[in-house]
Motif scaffolding. Sequence first.
Motif, PDB file in Angstrom:
ATOM      1  N   MET A   1       0.831  -1.148   0.000  1.00 39.71           N
ATOM      2  CA  MET A   1       0.000   0.000   0.000  1.00 39.71           C
ATOM      3  C   MET A   1       0.892   1.232   0.000  1.00 39.71           C
ATOM      4  SD  MET A   1      -2.901   1.261   2.724  1.00 39.71           S
ATOM      5  CE  MET A   1      -2.229   0.359   4.045  1.00 39.71           C
ATOM      6  N   ARG A   2       0.532   2.237  -0.759  1.00 42.69           N
ATOM      7  CA  ARG A   2       1.255   3.509  -0.759  1.00 42.69           C
ATOM      8  C   ARG A   2       0.392   4.542  -0.060  1.00 42.69           C
ATOM      9  NH1 ARG A   2       2.814   7.519  -5.734  1.00 42.69           N
ATOM     10  NH2 ARG A   2       4.360   8.707  -4.614  1.00 42.69           N
ATOM     11  N   ASN A  27       4.766  -1.824   3.346  1.00 42.18           N
ATOM     12  CA  ASN A  27       4.024  -0.637   2.929  1.00 42.18           C
ATOM     13  C   ASN A  27       5.010   0.465   2.559  1.00 42.18           C
ATOM     14  OD1 ASN A  27       1.156  -1.382   3.531  1.00 42.18           O
ATOM     15  ND2 ASN A  27       2.071  -1.731   5.542  1.00 42.18           N
ATOM     16  N   TYR A  28       4.565   1.357   1.688  1.00 42.16           N
ATOM     17  CA  TYR A  28       5.381   2.484   1.241  1.00 42.16           C
ATOM     18  C   TYR A  28       4.676   3.768   1.655  1.00 42.16           C
ATOM     19  CZ  TYR A  28       7.882   5.526  -2.103  1.00 42.16           C
ATOM     20  OH  TYR A  28       8.634   6.513  -2.691  1.00 42.16           O
ATOM     21  N   TYR A  29       5.234   4.462   2.638  1.00 44.83           N
ATOM     22  CA  TYR A  29       4.692   5.722   3.120  1.00 44.83           C
ATOM     23  C   TYR A  29       5.506   6.848   2.479  1.00 44.83           C
ATOM     24  CZ  TYR A  29       2.530   2.734   6.656  1.00 44.83           C
ATOM     25  OH  TYR A  29       1.805   1.764   7.299  1.00 44.83           O
ATOM     26  N   ASN A  50       8.657  -1.902   6.177  1.00 45.58           N
ATOM     27  CA  ASN A  50       7.970  -0.727   5.647  1.00 45.58           C
ATOM     28  C   ASN A  50       8.998   0.338   5.264  1.00 45.58           C
ATOM     29  OD1 ASN A  50       5.110  -1.527   6.214  1.00 45.58           O
ATOM     30  ND2 ASN A  50       5.975  -1.667   8.266  1.00 45.58           N
ATOM     31  N   TYR A 132       8.181  -2.044  -6.060  1.00 46.38           N
ATOM     32  CA  TYR A 132       7.092  -3.017  -6.143  1.00 46.38           C
ATOM     33  C   TYR A 132       5.726  -2.351  -5.933  1.00 46.38           C
ATOM     34  CZ  TYR A 132       4.134  -7.037  -5.401  1.00 46.38           C
ATOM     35  OH  TYR A 132       3.118  -7.944  -5.509  1.00 46.38           O
ATOM     36  N   VAL A 133       5.620  -1.525  -4.899  1.00 37.15           N
ATOM     37  CA  VAL A 133       4.338  -0.881  -4.597  1.00 37.15           C
ATOM     38  C   VAL A 133       3.921   0.052  -5.727  1.00 37.15           C
ATOM     39  CG1 VAL A 133       3.182   0.753  -3.044  1.00 37.15           C
ATOM     40  CG2 VAL A 133       4.530  -1.123  -2.099  1.00 37.15           C
ATOM     41  N   LEU A 134       4.842   0.850  -6.234  1.00 37.39           N
ATOM     42  CA  LEU A 134       4.486   1.775  -7.308  1.00 37.39           C
ATOM     43  C   LEU A 134       4.072   1.040  -8.591  1.00 37.39           C
ATOM     44  CD1 LEU A 134       7.173   4.537  -6.763  1.00 37.39           C
ATOM     45  CD2 LEU A 134       4.730   4.632  -6.207  1.00 37.39           C
ATOM     46  N   ASN A 136       2.617  -1.997  -8.650  1.00 36.84           N
ATOM     47  CA  ASN A 136       1.479  -2.897  -8.423  1.00 36.84           C
ATOM     48  C   ASN A 136       0.358  -2.313  -7.589  1.00 36.84           C
ATOM     49  OD1 ASN A 136       2.504  -5.563  -9.612  1.00 36.84           O
ATOM     50  ND2 ASN A 136       4.214  -4.862  -8.355  1.00 36.84           N
ATOM     51  N   ARG A 137       0.384  -1.050  -7.306  1.00 37.30           N
ATOM     52  CA  ARG A 137      -0.661  -0.474  -6.461  1.00 37.30           C
ATOM     53  C   ARG A 137      -2.005  -0.479  -7.161  1.00 37.30           C
ATOM     54  NH1 ARG A 137       2.440   4.604  -7.633  1.00 37.30           N
ATOM     55  NH2 ARG A 137       1.277   5.612  -9.299  1.00 37.30           N
ATOM     56  N   GLY A 138      -3.034  -0.377  -6.373  1.00 35.82           N
ATOM     57  CA  GLY A 138      -4.391  -0.406  -6.910  1.00 35.82           C
ATOM     58  C   GLY A 138      -5.249  -1.378  -6.144  1.00 35.82           C
TER      59      GLY A 138
END
Length: 143
Positions: A1-2, A27-29, A50, A132-134, A136-138
């Motif tokens: 999750m971003r 998670n990516y904050y 994270n 990875y998050v950027l 595959n986010r959604g």
Amino acid sequence: MRMRLTASDPLGGYTGAYKQQLHLVNNYYDSIAGHAIDAAVNSWVLAEGNYFKAVSQPDTGTSSGGTEYFVQTVAEAGACSSYMGRVCEWNRMDSASGTVATRATTSVLSDVGSLSAIKGLTPMGVADVPTYVLANRGVGIVN
């Protein structure tokens, strides 16, 4: 999750016998002017792997009454082995992020770490999280 916010909502906050067990992993904050993690009353939080990029306050600590294990050191990562059968993944704060005081309550490891979904999980290395998050986010499956 971003996450890109001014601050995240508190985790937990319930009173009585109910306990919220949370595993915040991979998670990516990104660019948060306030806080990212705020463990409130009756929350038991294991935070590992994270990535915090330009986050003013990655973690508020136990000021809201929650119980946390926020992995930052070799010793903290290694302690997971006794409870989960594996070493925990470190959390990473970039140079534009604030610091986090020690949050290493091992009762979180015996409680949250004993859950089969967490014991059987192998987190990705924290260095790979942003990419990875950027990519595959959604909307997807959350379990």
